[in-house]
Design an enzyme around this catalytic site. Structure first.
Site, mmCIF file in Angstrom:
data_model
loop_
_atom_site.group_PDB
_atom_site.id
_atom_site.type_symbol
_atom_site.label_atom_id
_atom_site.label_comp_id
_atom_site.label_asym_id
_atom_site.label_seq_id
_atom_site.Cartn_x
_atom_site.Cartn_y
_atom_site.Cartn_z
ATOM 1 N N LYS A 65 3.373 53.753 -16.825
ATOM 2 C CA LYS A 65 2.439 53.045 -17.702
ATOM 3 C C LYS A 65 2.172 53.893 -18.941
ATOM 4 O O LYS A 65 2.632 55.036 -19.043
ATOM 5 C CB LYS A 65 1.138 52.738 -16.968
ATOM 6 C CG LYS A 65 0.345 53.984 -16.581
ATOM 7 C CD LYS A 65 -1.011 53.621 -16.001
ATOM 8 C CE LYS A 65 -1.800 54.848 -15.634
ATOM 9 N NZ LYS A 65 -3.149 54.571 -15.156
ATOM 10 N N ASN A 109 8.841 40.164 -24.070
ATOM 11 C CA ASN A 109 9.560 41.002 -23.106
ATOM 12 C C ASN A 109 10.782 40.250 -22.600
ATOM 13 O O ASN A 109 10.767 39.035 -22.461
ATOM 14 C CB ASN A 109 8.628 41.328 -21.920
ATOM 15 C CG ASN A 109 9.306 42.182 -20.872
ATOM 16 O OD1 ASN A 109 9.956 43.177 -21.212
ATOM 17 N ND2 ASN A 109 9.178 41.820 -19.606
ATOM 18 N N HIS A 111 13.261 39.940 -19.357
ATOM 19 C CA HIS A 111 13.271 40.263 -17.923
ATOM 20 C C HIS A 111 14.541 39.708 -17.285
ATOM 21 O O HIS A 111 14.909 38.552 -17.544
ATOM 22 C CB HIS A 111 12.025 39.689 -17.241
ATOM 23 C CG HIS A 111 11.950 40.070 -15.802
ATOM 24 N ND1 HIS A 111 11.504 41.312 -15.389
ATOM 25 C CD2 HIS A 111 12.335 39.417 -14.680
ATOM 26 C CE1 HIS A 111 11.594 41.389 -14.070
ATOM 27 N NE2 HIS A 111 12.101 40.239 -13.616
HETATM 28 C C1 GAR Z 1 17.697 44.696 -19.240
HETATM 29 O O1 GAR Z 1 18.481 44.128 -18.220
HETATM 30 C C2 GAR Z 1 16.282 44.134 -19.191
HETATM 31 O O2 GAR Z 1 16.221 42.809 -18.751
HETATM 32 C C3 GAR Z 1 15.648 45.055 -18.177
HETATM 33 O O3 GAR Z 1 16.153 46.329 -18.482
HETATM 34 C C4 GAR Z 1 17.484 46.200 -18.983
HETATM 35 C C5 GAR Z 1 17.613 47.027 -20.239
HETATM 36 O O4 GAR Z 1 18.939 47.176 -20.610
HETATM 37 N N1 GAR Z 1 14.223 45.011 -18.286
HETATM 38 C C6 GAR Z 1 13.414 45.053 -17.236
HETATM 39 O O5 GAR Z 1 13.804 45.147 -16.092
HETATM 40 C C7 GAR Z 1 11.934 44.985 -17.565
HETATM 41 N N2 GAR Z 1 11.145 44.857 -16.387
HETATM 42 P P1 GAR Z 1 19.339 47.775 -22.026
HETATM 43 O O6 GAR Z 1 18.610 49.099 -22.199
HETATM 44 O O7 GAR Z 1 20.812 47.947 -21.954
HETATM 45 O O8 GAR Z 1 18.910 46.776 -23.088
#
Ligand code: GAR
Length: 195
Positions: A65, A109, A111
């Site tokens: 956080k 965001n 997800h």
């Molecule tokens: C992505 O798959 C996104 O959806 C996820 O992190 C990854 C980041 O990838 N986010 C979460 O899980 C948020 N809770 P990246 O750094 O290659 O863009």
């Protein structure tokens, strides 16, 4: 529409956004700053490649956080960018007040599941292990409820019998790389200065 990207990892989604901008597919949106909460985030290398300032912002002392002085420093640094939209592209920290209030209705965001299914960590693994046949990705507004804010758009991905966690991960990421820049472009077309 001034966009600030926050991320923690590889930055493949930030890269998709910057690529869309370079190819004039980001509408009236312009990425003005990238921030990462890890000094080793791949995300930070995108700055030099795409000519956008990219900086590490120290999130210490918490792991998952933002709180106290670090939260205030994030708010100050982002406010200085005068953002119209703050995009969480793989930013792995829960946001709360006063951060959310500082950028009210301006934080979105990404997800990696079809919310409200599989919120929280490892959305792709959760869906794979549960055995659902369709999953995907979601872009939503950030509210106090983790992964629970109003949904802006989603893309579906089919899970085939032959899929492995690795192949599914690749498919969800490909869907994300299309969805997120498309949503930002669409929001920018509806955006009015001073909003
Ligand atoms: C992505 O798959 C996104 O959806 C996820 O992190 C990854 C980041 O990838 N986010 C979460 O899980 C948020 N809770 P990246 O750094 O290659 O863009």
């Amino acid at each position: 529409m001034r966009v600030v990207i926050l991320g923690s990892g590889r930055g493949s989604n930030a890269e998709a956004i910057l690529k869309a901008q370079k190819e004039n597919r980001l509408g009236r949106a312009e990425v003005v700053q990238i921030f990462a909460d890890r000094p080793d985030a791949g995300l930070l290398e995108l700055g030099a490649r795409f000519g956008v300032p990219a900086h590490f912002l120290d999130p210490a002392p918490y792991k998952s956080k933002l709180d106290g002085a670090a939260e205030q420093a994030y708010i100050a640094a982002i406010t200085a960018c005068r953002p119209d939209l703050v995009v969480l592209a793989g930013f792995m920290r829960v946001l709360k007040m006063p951060f959310i209030a500082a950028f009210e209705r301006r934080i979105i965001n990404l997800h990696p599941s079809l919310l409200p299914s599989f919120p929280g960590l490892d959305g792709i693994g959760q869906a794979f292990r549960r055995g659902v046949k369709v999953t995907g990705c979601t872009v939503h507004y950030v509210t106090l409820e983790v992964d629970g804010g109003p949904i802006i758009d989603q893309a579906a991905v089919r899970i085939e019998e032959t899929d492995t966690l690795e192949s599914l991960t690749a498919k969800v990421h490909a869907a994300e790389h299309h969805l997120l820049p498309t949503v930002i472009a669409r929001l920018s077309e509806r955006w009015t200065p001073g909003e």
